[in-house]
Write a protein that holds these residues in place. Structure first.
Motif, PDB file in Angstrom:
ATOM      1  N   ALA A   1     -11.128  -7.307   8.989  1.00  0.00           N
ATOM      2  CA  ALA A   1     -10.398  -6.284   8.246  1.00  0.00           C
ATOM      3  C   ALA A   1     -11.137  -5.928   6.973  1.00  0.00           C
ATOM      4  O   ALA A   1     -11.684  -6.804   6.304  1.00  0.00           O
ATOM      5  CB  ALA A   1      -9.002  -6.780   7.919  1.00  0.00           C
ATOM      6  N   ASN A   2     -11.163  -4.648   6.644  1.00  0.00           N
ATOM      7  CA  ASN A   2     -11.687  -4.208   5.368  1.00  0.00           C
ATOM      8  C   ASN A   2     -10.571  -4.361   4.343  1.00  0.00           C
ATOM      9  O   ASN A   2      -9.702  -3.511   4.206  1.00  0.00           O
ATOM     10  CB  ASN A   2     -12.134  -2.754   5.477  1.00  0.00           C
ATOM     11  CG  ASN A   2     -12.623  -2.207   4.150  1.00  0.00           C
ATOM     12  OD1 ASN A   2     -12.576  -2.897   3.130  1.00  0.00           O
ATOM     13  ND2 ASN A   2     -13.081  -0.981   4.155  1.00  0.00           N
ATOM     14  N   LEU A   3     -10.621  -5.459   3.617  1.00  0.00           N
ATOM     15  CA  LEU A   3      -9.507  -5.817   2.733  1.00  0.00           C
ATOM     16  C   LEU A   3      -9.334  -4.855   1.564  1.00  0.00           C
ATOM     17  O   LEU A   3      -8.284  -4.805   0.944  1.00  0.00           O
ATOM     18  CB  LEU A   3      -9.692  -7.241   2.205  1.00  0.00           C
ATOM     19  CG  LEU A   3      -9.715  -8.328   3.281  1.00  0.00           C
ATOM     20  CD1 LEU A   3     -10.030  -9.678   2.659  1.00  0.00           C
ATOM     21  CD2 LEU A   3      -8.393  -8.375   4.022  1.00  0.00           C
ATOM     22  N   SER A   4     -10.363  -4.093   1.282  1.00  0.00           N
ATOM     23  CA  SER A   4     -10.241  -3.181   0.145  1.00  0.00           C
ATOM     24  C   SER A   4      -9.629  -1.843   0.550  1.00  0.00           C
ATOM     25  O   SER A   4      -9.470  -0.966  -0.275  1.00  0.00           O
ATOM     26  CB  SER A   4     -11.607  -2.969  -0.512  1.00  0.00           C
ATOM     27  OG  SER A   4     -12.480  -2.380   0.416  1.00  0.00           O
TER      28      SER A   4
ATOM     29  N   PHE B   1      -9.380 -13.140  10.677  1.00  0.00           N
ATOM     30  CA  PHE B   1      -8.180 -12.674   9.979  1.00  0.00           C
ATOM     31  C   PHE B   1      -8.075 -13.448   8.673  1.00  0.00           C
ATOM     32  O   PHE B   1      -8.655 -14.517   8.547  1.00  0.00           O
ATOM     33  CB  PHE B   1      -6.929 -12.951  10.814  1.00  0.00           C
ATOM     34  CG  PHE B   1      -7.128 -12.897  12.301  1.00  0.00           C
ATOM     35  CD1 PHE B   1      -7.405 -11.690  12.925  1.00  0.00           C
ATOM     36  CD2 PHE B   1      -7.063 -14.057  13.091  1.00  0.00           C
ATOM     37  CE1 PHE B   1      -7.594 -11.621  14.299  1.00  0.00           C
ATOM     38  CE2 PHE B   1      -7.254 -13.995  14.465  1.00  0.00           C
ATOM     39  CZ  PHE B   1      -7.518 -12.780  15.072  1.00  0.00           C
ATOM     40  N   THR B   2      -7.314 -12.933   7.723  1.00  0.00           N
ATOM     41  CA  THR B   2      -7.126 -13.683   6.474  1.00  0.00           C
ATOM     42  C   THR B   2      -5.648 -13.978   6.232  1.00  0.00           C
ATOM     43  O   THR B   2      -4.783 -13.144   6.508  1.00  0.00           O
ATOM     44  CB  THR B   2      -7.672 -12.900   5.268  1.00  0.00           C
ATOM     45  OG1 THR B   2      -7.207 -11.558   5.352  1.00  0.00           O
ATOM     46  CG2 THR B   2      -9.173 -12.936   5.218  1.00  0.00           C
ATOM     47  N   PHE B   3      -5.400 -15.178   5.727  1.00  0.00           N
ATOM     48  CA  PHE B   3      -4.046 -15.613   5.378  1.00  0.00           C
ATOM     49  C   PHE B   3      -4.117 -16.495   4.137  1.00  0.00           C
ATOM     50  O   PHE B   3      -5.140 -17.124   3.887  1.00  0.00           O
ATOM     51  CB  PHE B   3      -3.438 -16.469   6.511  1.00  0.00           C
ATOM     52  CG  PHE B   3      -3.228 -15.736   7.799  1.00  0.00           C
ATOM     53  CD1 PHE B   3      -2.084 -14.974   7.998  1.00  0.00           C
ATOM     54  CD2 PHE B   3      -4.168 -15.816   8.821  1.00  0.00           C
ATOM     55  CE1 PHE B   3      -1.884 -14.294   9.203  1.00  0.00           C
ATOM     56  CE2 PHE B   3      -3.980 -15.141  10.012  1.00  0.00           C
ATOM     57  CZ  PHE B   3      -2.827 -14.381  10.205  1.00  0.00           C
ATOM     58  N   TYR B   4      -2.994 -16.571   3.420  1.00  0.00           N
ATOM     59  CA  TYR B   4      -2.895 -17.576   2.371  1.00  0.00           C
ATOM     60  C   TYR B   4      -2.479 -18.898   3.005  1.00  0.00           C
ATOM     61  O   TYR B   4      -1.572 -18.923   3.844  1.00  0.00           O
ATOM     62  CB  TYR B   4      -1.854 -17.174   1.326  1.00  0.00           C
ATOM     63  CG  TYR B   4      -2.392 -16.149   0.363  1.00  0.00           C
ATOM     64  CD1 TYR B   4      -3.077 -16.548  -0.783  1.00  0.00           C
ATOM     65  CD2 TYR B   4      -2.234 -14.793   0.615  1.00  0.00           C
ATOM     66  CE1 TYR B   4      -3.592 -15.609  -1.655  1.00  0.00           C
ATOM     67  CE2 TYR B   4      -2.745 -13.851  -0.262  1.00  0.00           C
ATOM     68  CZ  TYR B   4      -3.428 -14.263  -1.393  1.00  0.00           C
ATOM     69  OH  TYR B   4      -3.940 -13.337  -2.257  1.00  0.00           O
TER      70      TYR B   4
END
Ligand code: C2O
Length: 583
Positions: free
Chosen positions: A68-71, A367-370
């Motif tokens: 994912a392009n987080l920005s 993917f990103t997660f906390y």
């Protein structure tokens, strides 16, 4: 001055979104929310979330993994024109991303996910407490229930673009479905455990594939786990219909259980003999890598139960019935724990030690997660493949559907005669090149207003068991479009002569189902041509075993019926049906 305007706008937005979240009445929001929200979102979007150029280098394009392009997190609008913004206020792109590391298991005991209907009161109380604490956190806290639920919204409504591309990143209807949800639950569960200071805490699974668990667990209708936005006619003690459609067939409980077990057999065993069939199509980066073909379990019971739980009074059966809102209902998590468990069960049944796919496009998608320690973690599919290494396990339970292999509704011999006569009649009544014999519908897509029957020629017949193990014969319904991405469903049958309205998964003629669960949200600005690619869906159904049971394995043709359900066929068009051999 400008700073102040920005700040005020941001504060107002947070207030609106929060108020919206806590409001129990979605109807109210439909009427009041959109205009103000729309304006504000666009203003604030322009001011605060100014998309910046993504700097993360990486390969992209067809055959490459997704990230994912987080920005570039952006808001969406629902089909009812309500604003939906799942993006966190503090931009993801500004957080430090660290790579996932497996938990050190000496310090972290194994978490055992138990069947919800077998939980004792003490465990239920613990679970209630964890969710209550999660719900009490401020909504901008990454561990809050609000933000947890939005994790799902982020990856399902296309809030993120893909890295190096303006193409959307979505995790449904492809081979990313199982791993993404596994990763999401993994972090969610550890956060819940952390909130109550219990590092053995494990999510329960809603064991809907077992007769004892086919009713919604009682405790999800109480306390912090309760949710008002559910179909009240489906609350306990109604037995869930795993192949549910909104037209709803009410069956006696024992009969519904039998249908469910036969359906599970089909989705887990006979229809799912290859990874592509069980996990879904091979989505890779960029527009050319796009595909839209869910595996058996994702289509149903996954989608069907989302619809079954969601409230029929809401425009898109929110909460559970639409992707953007689904994870706001606490039942989402035990539902998905069972989905995750079935992936594990399926792997065990196959007795396969190797990963389901070996392509880097799958293994390296991320993917990103906390995590539970508030670190922002990038996790890859390859990290999610071994649940023992992830530190959890599933309580063993019977798999009664293994013995529920369906039987033909009509004896194959009789069916063959009826089909021959029907065919002869058709020839008398219509020209020889009648369209229904063409599996390929030509340039004209066919609408599924009513049942469509097609005759398919089989290029290979009577193959040996070894050949079948090597390549599974599959029906492919391709170029499926659903108008407006609304809820839609059709069932597929082979050599069906029995009444199509009343015949279902108990009959061996049943080859599978297509269920479109709406995202419930569109992108701002509206998606253009790229959505076209994504709107076309494919349904692949393994039929080798089914053909044997129907004694049709020697035949050089099969009849396929596409039967629309619940009056949704008017919104569905199909380009064609063909046979493929899947390795
Ligand atoms: Cu991401 Cu059950 O849906």
């Amino acid at each position: 001055m400008g700073q102040h305007v920005q700040l005020a706008a941001a504060v107002l937005l947070v207030f609106l979104l929060t108020a919206r979240w806590y409001s129990d009445d979605l109807r109210e929001l439909v009427e009041d929310g959109p205009r103000v929200g729309h304006l504000l979102l666009q203003t604030v979007y322009g001011l605060v979330w100014r998309p910046s150029v993504d700097v993360r280098a990486g390969d992209y394009g067809v055959g490459y993994p997704l990230a994912a392009n987080l920005s570039a997190c952006h808001p969406s609008f629902t089909d009812a024109n309500r604003p939906t913004n799942c993006c966190p206020l503090r931009r993801d792109a500004d957080q430090r991303v660290i790579d996932f590391e497996l938990p050190k298991l000496v310090q972290s005991p194994l978490r055992v996910r138990r069947a919800a209907h077998l939980l004792n009161n003490e465990y239920i109380a613990k679970y209630q407490r964890a969710v209550a604490i999660m719900k009490s956190l401020p909504s901008d806290h990454p561990h809050s229930f609000f933000r947890q639920a939005n994790n799902h919204c982020l990856y399902c409504t296309g809030s993120y673009d893909q890295v190096n591309s303006s193409f959307l990143f979505k995790i449904h209807r492809s081979w990313l479905f199982f791993p993404w949800h596994r990763a999401f639950l993994f972090f969610h569960e550890r956060i819940l455990g952390k909130l109550i200071g219990d590092d053995t805490f494990a999510l329960p699974y809603w064991n809907w594939d077992n007769p004892d668990g086919m009713v919604m667990p009682e405790f999800v209708n109480e306390g912090a786990l309760n949710n008002e936005q559910r179909d009240y006619t489906h609350l306990p003690s109604n037995v869930a219909d795993l192949n549910y459609h909104v037209g709803e067939i009410r069956r006696q409980p024992e009969q519904q259980v039998a249908v469910n077990l036969a359906f599970m057999y089909h989705q887990m065993v006979s229809g799912a003999k290859k990874p592509d069939l069980f996990l879904g199509c091979k989505l890779t980066a960029g527009p050319e890598g796009a595909c839209n073909g869910p595996g058996t379990i994702e289509g149903a019971p996954h989608n069907t139960l989302h619809t079954w739980v969601g409230s029929g009074l809401n425009p898109e059966r929110e909460n559970m019935g639409a992707f953007y809102s689904a994870a706001r209902d606490p039942i989402f998590y035990p539902h998905h724990a069972n989905i995750d468990r079935l992936w594990e069960v399926w792997r065990k049944l196959r007795e396969s030690a190797v990963p389901d796919f070996t392509e880097s496009a799958w293994l390296d998608s991320s993917f990103t997660f906390y995590d539970e320690n508030l670190r922002f973690v990038r996790i890859k599919v390859r990290d999610c493949l071994d649940i023992a290494k992830l530190g959890y396990a599933y309580q063993n339970i019977d798999l009664p559907w293994l013995q529920a292999r369906p039987k033909p509704a009509v004896s194959p011999e009789i069916a063959r005669n009826i089909l021959k006569k029907k065919e002869a009649m058709d020839r008398l009544l219509t020209p020889a090149n009648l369209i229904r014999e063409a599996a390929f519908f030509g340039n004209q897509e066919r609408a599924l207003e009513s049942t469509v029957r097609v005759k398919l020629h089989r290029s290979r017949r009577s193959r040996s068991q070894a050949e079948k193990a090597d390549e599974e014969e599959a029906l492919v319904v391709y170029g499926i479009r659903v108008k407006g991405d609304t809820y839609a469903k059709f069932d597929v049958f082979v050599n069906l002569v029995a009444d199509e309205e009343t015949t279902g998964p108990l009959a061996r003629e049943f080859a599978g189902t297509f269920v479109n669960m709406p995202r419930g949200a569109r992108r701002v600005p509206p998606e253009s041509s790229q959505s076209d690619v994504l709107m076309k869906k494919t349904l692949k159904l393994g039929i080798s075993e089914l053909l044997e049971d129907l004694e049709a394995d020697q035949d050089d043709t099969v009849w396929v019926s596409l039967v629309p359900r619940g009056g949704t066929g008017v919104n569905i068009t199909v380009e064609g049906v063909r046979i493929e051999f899947v390795r």
